[in-house]
Design a protein around this motif. Structure first.
Motif, PDB file in Angstrom:
ATOM      1  N   LEU A  27     -35.001  54.719  42.795  1.00 47.01           N
ATOM      2  CA  LEU A  27     -36.108  54.908  42.505  1.00 47.01           C
ATOM      3  C   LEU A  27     -36.685  56.174  42.854  1.00 47.01           C
ATOM      4  O   LEU A  27     -37.139  57.004  41.990  1.00 47.01           O
ATOM      5  CB  LEU A  27     -37.154  53.704  42.850  1.00 47.01           C
ATOM      6  N   PHE A  28     -36.413  56.263  44.032  1.00 54.79           N
ATOM      7  CA  PHE A  28     -36.892  57.854  44.800  1.00 54.79           C
ATOM      8  C   PHE A  28     -36.247  58.964  44.051  1.00 54.79           C
ATOM      9  O   PHE A  28     -36.954  60.120  43.926  1.00 54.79           O
ATOM     10  CB  PHE A  28     -36.661  57.633  46.375  1.00 54.79           C
ATOM     11  N   SER A  29     -35.150  58.761  43.790  1.00 52.33           N
ATOM     12  CA  SER A  29     -34.311  60.062  43.365  1.00 52.33           C
ATOM     13  C   SER A  29     -34.897  60.293  41.952  1.00 52.33           C
ATOM     14  O   SER A  29     -34.622  61.331  41.422  1.00 52.33           O
ATOM     15  CB  SER A  29     -32.656  59.595  43.177  1.00 52.33           C
ATOM     16  N   ARG A  30     -35.580  59.346  41.164  1.00 49.55           N
ATOM     17  CA  ARG A  30     -36.103  59.612  39.855  1.00 49.55           C
ATOM     18  C   ARG A  30     -37.373  60.353  39.908  1.00 49.55           C
ATOM     19  O   ARG A  30     -38.444  60.517  39.010  1.00 49.55           O
ATOM     20  CB  ARG A  30     -36.055  58.326  39.098  1.00 49.55           C
ATOM     21  N   GLY A  31     -38.052  60.397  41.315  1.00 47.44           N
ATOM     22  CA  GLY A  31     -39.374  61.053  41.274  1.00 47.44           C
ATOM     23  C   GLY A  31     -40.726  60.100  41.374  1.00 47.44           C
ATOM     24  O   GLY A  31     -40.409  58.576  40.966  1.00 47.44           O
ATOM     25  N   LYS A  32     -41.697  60.502  42.040  1.00 49.84           N
ATOM     26  CA  LYS A  32     -43.002  59.583  42.232  1.00 49.84           C
ATOM     27  C   LYS A  32     -43.582  59.186  40.893  1.00 49.84           C
ATOM     28  O   LYS A  32     -44.086  57.913  41.092  1.00 49.84           O
ATOM     29  CB  LYS A  32     -43.909  60.411  43.014  1.00 49.84           C
ATOM     30  N   SER A  33     -43.490  59.933  40.077  1.00 48.27           N
ATOM     31  CA  SER A  33     -44.051  59.178  38.659  1.00 48.27           C
ATOM     32  C   SER A  33     -43.100  58.205  38.072  1.00 48.27           C
ATOM     33  O   SER A  33     -43.973  57.249  37.612  1.00 48.27           O
ATOM     34  CB  SER A  33     -43.882  60.470  37.578  1.00 48.27           C
ATOM     35  N   LYS A  34     -42.075  58.371  38.223  1.00 50.27           N
ATOM     36  CA  LYS A  34     -41.192  57.141  37.841  1.00 50.27           C
ATOM     37  C   LYS A  34     -41.520  55.765  38.809  1.00 50.27           C
ATOM     38  O   LYS A  34     -41.341  54.789  38.190  1.00 50.27           O
ATOM     39  CB  LYS A  34     -39.563  57.500  37.980  1.00 50.27           C
ATOM     40  N   CYS A  35     -41.284  56.159  40.075  1.00 44.98           N
ATOM     41  CA  CYS A  35     -42.021  54.890  41.069  1.00 44.98           C
ATOM     42  C   CYS A  35     -43.083  54.257  40.546  1.00 44.98           C
ATOM     43  O   CYS A  35     -43.316  53.201  40.609  1.00 44.98           O
ATOM     44  CB  CYS A  35     -41.673  55.528  42.440  1.00 44.98           C
ATOM     45  N   ALA A  36     -44.135  55.066  40.210  1.00 45.26           N
ATOM     46  CA  ALA A  36     -45.630  54.781  39.794  1.00 45.26           C
ATOM     47  C   ALA A  36     -45.300  53.922  38.499  1.00 45.26           C
ATOM     48  O   ALA A  36     -45.975  53.022  38.236  1.00 45.26           O
ATOM     49  CB  ALA A  36     -46.541  55.784  39.658  1.00 45.26           C
ATOM     50  N   GLU A  37     -44.476  54.398  37.809  1.00 47.13           N
ATOM     51  CA  GLU A  37     -44.210  53.739  36.219  1.00 47.13           C
ATOM     52  C   GLU A  37     -43.759  52.334  36.479  1.00 47.13           C
ATOM     53  O   GLU A  37     -44.225  51.636  35.859  1.00 47.13           O
ATOM     54  CB  GLU A  37     -43.528  54.602  35.546  1.00 47.13           C
ATOM     55  N   LYS A  38     -42.782  52.101  37.370  1.00 45.44           N
ATOM     56  CA  LYS A  38     -42.099  50.919  37.466  1.00 45.44           C
ATOM     57  C   LYS A  38     -43.198  50.149  38.246  1.00 45.44           C
ATOM     58  O   LYS A  38     -43.164  48.781  37.863  1.00 45.44           O
ATOM     59  CB  LYS A  38     -40.858  51.114  38.596  1.00 45.44           C
ATOM     60  N   PHE A  39     -43.831  50.411  39.149  1.00 45.49           N
ATOM     61  CA  PHE A  39     -44.849  49.711  39.702  1.00 45.49           C
ATOM     62  C   PHE A  39     -45.761  49.001  38.584  1.00 45.49           C
ATOM     63  O   PHE A  39     -46.329  47.900  38.392  1.00 45.49           O
ATOM     64  CB  PHE A  39     -45.919  50.470  40.667  1.00 45.49           C
ATOM     65  N   GLY A  40     -46.340  49.928  37.481  1.00 46.61           N
ATOM     66  CA  GLY A  40     -47.128  49.586  36.515  1.00 46.61           C
ATOM     67  C   GLY A  40     -46.385  48.539  35.726  1.00 46.61           C
ATOM     68  O   GLY A  40     -47.197  47.584  35.332  1.00 46.61           O
ATOM     69  N   GLU A  41     -45.265  48.766  35.401  1.00 50.22           N
ATOM     70  CA  GLU A  41     -44.597  47.708  34.582  1.00 50.22           C
ATOM     71  C   GLU A  41     -44.658  46.263  35.251  1.00 50.22           C
ATOM     72  O   GLU A  41     -44.707  45.286  34.606  1.00 50.22           O
ATOM     73  CB  GLU A  41     -42.986  48.273  34.495  1.00 50.22           C
ATOM     74  N   GLU A  42     -44.147  46.336  36.439  1.00 50.33           N
ATOM     75  CA  GLU A  42     -44.298  44.972  37.577  1.00 50.33           C
ATOM     76  C   GLU A  42     -45.479  44.364  37.597  1.00 50.33           C
ATOM     77  O   GLU A  42     -45.741  43.185  37.270  1.00 50.33           O
ATOM     78  CB  GLU A  42     -43.548  45.368  38.868  1.00 50.33           C
ATOM     79  N   ALA A  43     -46.752  45.268  37.598  1.00 49.96           N
ATOM     80  CA  ALA A  43     -47.887  44.745  37.355  1.00 49.96           C
ATOM     81  C   ALA A  43     -48.339  43.938  36.208  1.00 49.96           C
ATOM     82  O   ALA A  43     -49.083  43.139  36.306  1.00 49.96           O
ATOM     83  CB  ALA A  43     -49.021  45.969  37.780  1.00 49.96           C
ATOM     84  N   ILE A  44     -47.892  44.661  35.069  1.00 47.22           N
ATOM     85  CA  ILE A  44     -48.345  44.217  33.889  1.00 47.22           C
ATOM     86  C   ILE A  44     -47.448  42.826  33.680  1.00 47.22           C
ATOM     87  O   ILE A  44     -48.144  41.710  33.183  1.00 47.22           O
ATOM     88  CB  ILE A  44     -47.866  45.030  32.541  1.00 47.22           C
ATOM     89  N   GLU A  45     -46.063  42.832  34.216  1.00 52.16           N
ATOM     90  CA  GLU A  45     -45.458  41.348  34.403  1.00 52.16           C
ATOM     91  C   GLU A  45     -46.231  40.267  34.961  1.00 52.16           C
ATOM     92  O   GLU A  45     -46.263  39.128  34.589  1.00 52.16           O
ATOM     93  CB  GLU A  45     -43.713  41.656  34.485  1.00 52.16           C
ATOM     94  N   ALA A  46     -46.815  40.777  35.978  1.00 48.54           N
ATOM     95  CA  ALA A  46     -47.541  39.906  36.786  1.00 48.54           C
ATOM     96  C   ALA A  46     -48.663  39.409  36.172  1.00 48.54           C
ATOM     97  O   ALA A  46     -49.302  38.228  36.280  1.00 48.54           O
ATOM     98  CB  ALA A  46     -47.928  40.307  38.375  1.00 48.54           C
TER      99      ALA A  46
END
Ligand code: PRT
Length: 105
Positions: A27-46
């Motif tokens: 995830l780090f290697s894909r940059g902070k925007s990708k990390c933020a996007e993944k966080f958003g996806e997981e939040a939506i799943e929650a």
């Protein structure tokens, strides 16, 4: 709380680690925007799990949210300690009072 602090340290240690061996490093290697996007996806799943009233599913999704939030924070140079200090600063101040002060101040 100890688990969260330990997890934050593990995640921090994954910066620059082998992307084939570490999901956090990937995830780090894909940059902070990708990390933020993944966080958003997981939040939506929650959110979906909460809306469905599925406690087991919500517990699992909440764990995913916390993990991905720590990855996002680390990618952005914010530590769990920084967040804890902010929460500590707010301790004892009612959210209702704080909002009222913002509206009038
Ligand atoms: N708590 C977690 C944790 N929670 C969720 N996940 C991973 O988060 C991913 C979420 O799955 P998704 O399907 O949404 O993502 P994906 O399809 O794999 O990825 P994308 O292609 O969508 O980007 C899964 O691969 C999970 O295994 C976690 N991965 C790691 N940890 C902890 O982090 C530590 C460090 O992990 P590594 O960096 O992998 O060593 C581990 O020891 C664990 O304690």
């Amino acid at each position: 709380m100890e688990v969260l602090a330990r997890l934050a340290k593990t995640i921090e240690s994954r910066q620059g680690a082998d992307v084939k061996k570490s999901y956090a490093a990937k995830l780090f290697s894909r940059g902070k925007s990708k990390c933020a996007e993944k966080f958003g996806e997981e939040a939506i799943e929650a959110i979906i799990a909460a809306a469905k009233g599925n406690r087991k599913n919500l517990t699992e999704e909440a764990a995913d949210v916390l993990f991905h939030m720590l990855v996002m924070l680390t990618a952005c140079g914010v530590s769990l300690d920084d967040v804890m200090k902010e929460l500590q600063r707010r301790e004892g101040t009612s959210g209702i009072e704080e909002k009222r002060a913002r509206a009038t101040g």
